[in-house]
Design a protein around this motif. Structure first.
Motif, PDB file in Angstrom:
ATOM      1  N   UNK A  98       0.908  29.735   5.426  1.00  0.00           N
ATOM      2  CA  UNK A  98       1.045  29.721   6.926  1.00  0.00           C
ATOM      3  C   UNK A  98       1.373  28.365   7.303  1.00  0.00           C
ATOM      4  N   UNK A  99       2.230  28.100   8.081  1.00  0.00           N
ATOM      5  CA  UNK A  99       2.833  26.796   8.638  1.00  0.00           C
ATOM      6  C   UNK A  99       2.532  26.885  10.244  1.00  0.00           C
ATOM      7  N   UNK A 100       2.353  25.627  10.861  1.00  0.00           N
ATOM      8  CA  UNK A 100       2.545  25.423  12.168  1.00  0.00           C
ATOM      9  C   UNK A 100       3.885  25.813  12.616  1.00  0.00           C
ATOM     10  N   UNK A 101       3.784  26.718  13.927  1.00  0.00           N
ATOM     11  CA  UNK A 101       5.152  27.268  14.655  1.00  0.00           C
ATOM     12  C   UNK A 101       4.821  27.020  15.903  1.00  0.00           C
ATOM     13  N   UNK A 102       5.575  27.385  16.826  1.00  0.00           N
ATOM     14  CA  UNK A 102       5.612  27.069  18.302  1.00  0.00           C
ATOM     15  C   UNK A 102       4.789  28.461  18.964  1.00  0.00           C
ATOM     16  N   UNK A 150     -17.739  42.607  15.756  1.00  0.00           N
ATOM     17  CA  UNK A 150     -17.800  43.809  15.399  1.00  0.00           C
ATOM     18  C   UNK A 150     -15.856  44.254  15.272  1.00  0.00           C
ATOM     19  N   UNK A 151     -15.209  43.655  16.124  1.00  0.00           N
ATOM     20  CA  UNK A 151     -13.620  43.852  16.170  1.00  0.00           C
ATOM     21  C   UNK A 151     -13.154  42.323  16.095  1.00  0.00           C
ATOM     22  N   UNK A 152     -13.174  41.446  15.058  1.00  0.00           N
ATOM     23  CA  UNK A 152     -12.878  40.299  15.194  1.00  0.00           C
ATOM     24  C   UNK A 152     -11.373  40.109  15.639  1.00  0.00           C
ATOM     25  N   UNK A 153     -11.032  38.982  16.251  1.00  0.00           N
ATOM     26  CA  UNK A 153      -9.574  38.507  16.429  1.00  0.00           C
ATOM     27  C   UNK A 153      -9.639  37.034  15.607  1.00  0.00           C
ATOM     28  N   UNK A 154      -8.718  37.015  14.895  1.00  0.00           N
ATOM     29  CA  UNK A 154      -8.666  35.734  13.926  1.00  0.00           C
ATOM     30  C   UNK A 154      -7.222  35.181  14.123  1.00  0.00           C
ATOM     31  N   UNK A 155      -7.355  33.674  14.100  1.00  0.00           N
ATOM     32  CA  UNK A 155      -5.934  32.892  14.022  1.00  0.00           C
ATOM     33  C   UNK A 155      -6.195  32.111  12.925  1.00  0.00           C
ATOM     34  N   UNK A 156      -5.202  31.784  12.141  1.00  0.00           N
ATOM     35  CA  UNK A 156      -5.088  30.928  11.008  1.00  0.00           C
ATOM     36  C   UNK A 156      -3.936  30.129  11.054  1.00  0.00           C
ATOM     37  N   UNK A 157      -3.861  28.905  11.063  1.00  0.00           N
ATOM     38  CA  UNK A 157      -2.399  27.914  10.972  1.00  0.00           C
ATOM     39  C   UNK A 157      -2.573  26.726  10.257  1.00  0.00           C
ATOM     40  N   UNK A 158      -1.557  26.013   9.948  1.00  0.00           N
ATOM     41  CA  UNK A 158      -1.601  24.631   9.484  1.00  0.00           C
ATOM     42  C   UNK A 158      -0.861  24.048  10.315  1.00  0.00           C
ATOM     43  N   UNK A 159      -1.450  22.903  10.748  1.00  0.00           N
ATOM     44  CA  UNK A 159      -0.715  21.899  11.667  1.00  0.00           C
ATOM     45  C   UNK A 159      -0.319  20.457  10.978  1.00  0.00           C
ATOM     46  N   UNK A 160       0.827  19.899  10.909  1.00  0.00           N
ATOM     47  CA  UNK A 160       1.076  18.983  10.294  1.00  0.00           C
ATOM     48  C   UNK A 160       1.153  17.829  11.246  1.00  0.00           C
ATOM     49  N   UNK A 168      -6.387  33.354   1.876  1.00  0.00           N
ATOM     50  CA  UNK A 168      -5.157  34.280   2.206  1.00  0.00           C
ATOM     51  C   UNK A 168      -4.329  33.212   2.877  1.00  0.00           C
ATOM     52  N   UNK A 169      -4.844  32.514   3.653  1.00  0.00           N
ATOM     53  CA  UNK A 169      -3.855  31.499   4.349  1.00  0.00           C
ATOM     54  C   UNK A 169      -3.141  30.757   3.380  1.00  0.00           C
ATOM     55  N   UNK A 172      -0.940  14.307   6.252  1.00  0.00           N
ATOM     56  CA  UNK A 172      -1.698  14.298   7.502  1.00  0.00           C
ATOM     57  C   UNK A 172      -1.530  15.750   8.175  1.00  0.00           C
ATOM     58  N   UNK A 173      -2.733  16.311   8.616  1.00  0.00           N
ATOM     59  CA  UNK A 173      -2.808  17.418   9.286  1.00  0.00           C
ATOM     60  C   UNK A 173      -4.069  18.086   8.995  1.00  0.00           C
ATOM     61  N   UNK A 174      -3.979  19.600   9.365  1.00  0.00           N
ATOM     62  CA  UNK A 174      -5.307  20.461   9.485  1.00  0.00           C
ATOM     63  C   UNK A 174      -4.911  21.838   9.085  1.00  0.00           C
ATOM     64  N   UNK A 175      -5.442  22.634   8.182  1.00  0.00           N
ATOM     65  CA  UNK A 175      -5.502  24.028   8.356  1.00  0.00           C
ATOM     66  C   UNK A 175      -6.790  24.498   9.121  1.00  0.00           C
ATOM     67  N   UNK A 176      -6.730  25.460   9.987  1.00  0.00           N
ATOM     68  CA  UNK A 176      -7.811  25.952  10.815  1.00  0.00           C
ATOM     69  C   UNK A 176      -7.721  27.470  10.919  1.00  0.00           C
ATOM     70  N   UNK A 177      -9.051  28.036  10.916  1.00  0.00           N
ATOM     71  CA  UNK A 177      -9.187  29.475  10.948  1.00  0.00           C
ATOM     72  C   UNK A 177     -10.380  29.704  12.121  1.00  0.00           C
ATOM     73  N   UNK A 178      -9.867  30.326  12.973  1.00  0.00           N
ATOM     74  CA  UNK A 178     -10.484  30.858  14.337  1.00  0.00           C
ATOM     75  C   UNK A 178     -10.822  32.184  14.554  1.00  0.00           C
ATOM     76  N   UNK A 179     -12.138  32.439  14.714  1.00  0.00           N
ATOM     77  CA  UNK A 179     -12.688  33.780  14.897  1.00  0.00           C
ATOM     78  C   UNK A 179     -13.453  34.101  15.824  1.00  0.00           C
ATOM     79  N   UNK A 180     -13.105  35.038  16.809  1.00  0.00           N
ATOM     80  CA  UNK A 180     -13.717  35.659  18.100  1.00  0.00           C
ATOM     81  C   UNK A 180     -14.106  36.932  17.826  1.00  0.00           C
ATOM     82  N   UNK A 181     -15.724  37.176  18.072  1.00  0.00           N
ATOM     83  CA  UNK A 181     -16.256  38.411  17.733  1.00  0.00           C
ATOM     84  C   UNK A 181     -16.673  38.611  16.344  1.00  0.00           C
TER      85      UNK A 181
END
Length: 192
Positions: free
Chosen positions: A82-86, A154-164, A76-77, A143-152
């Motif tokens: 999705x791109x790296x933003x501030x 039952x009701x997960x909180x998720x972040x996904x981004x690409x950083x160059x 989905x990302x 150069x860069x990464x695409x990352x997915x972070x998930x906390x929890x």
């Protein structure tokens, strides 16, 4: 992502092979047509997503029952571009009564650095009761990464981004997102 596609991914992550998909997402009107290549080995599973002339890969070293969801979020990302933003993916909420001090110890920071350099997945225990799941993909075209972070769970909180940028920039961006995700998850725990 549609339930049918999630069920297919859940079955396909346990197989070796090449699978063709076409799926629609809420944020786009055009379906994403891609090929999923699954290569299982004793050390982990390599997922490669090929869509047009783009090729993205994700290596999962410790597959579990939620690996198909992690793969779905990764796809989905890619579809959303999705791109790296501030701004972080979740609101900046700081839980005043959650005393984190130094979020990661030296070993965890080194594991995170290695994850940025090589890609893969990692579970981090940061004192929330449930570990944080991280998946990092090294981009092929620059150069860069695409990352997915998930906390929890039952009701997960998720972040996904690409950083160059170089590994140092990517590490700082991943650590910043991890800090925001932990602060957000901690404030939700305190509110409950």
């Amino acid at each position: 992502m549609a339930d049918k596609t999630l069920r297919l991914l859940a079955a396909q992550i346990n197989l070796n092979g090449t699978f063709h998909h076409s799926c629609s997402f809420k944020n786009t009107n055009v379906p994403l047509i891609f090929v999923l290549q699954v290569e299982r080995s004793s050390s982990g599973t390599l997922f490669t997503i090929v869509s047009g002339d783009e090729k993205h890969s994700l290596t999962v070293y410790d597959p579990n029952k939620d690996t198909h969801r992690m793969l779905a979020e990764f796809i989905e990302s890619i579809a959303n571009g999705r791109m790296d933003t501030a701004e972080p993916a979740t609101p900046r909420v700081l839980a005043e009564s959650f005393d984190r001090g130094q979020l990661l110890d030296t070993n965890q920071q080194e594991s995170l650095n290695q994850l940025v350099r090589n890609g893969g997945s990692l579970l981090l225990d940061v004192g929330l009761g449930e570990p944080i799941s991280l998946a990092v993909h090294r981009t092929q075209s620059s150069k860069g990464i695409t990352a997915i972070l998930v906390a929890g769970d039952n009701c997960p909180r998720t972040q996904c981004f690409t950083a160059y940028g170089d590994d140092q920039h990517s590490f700082k961006r991943l650590l910043q997102s991890l800090n925001h995700l932990v602060a957000s998850a901690a404030s939700a725990q305190l509110a409950a």
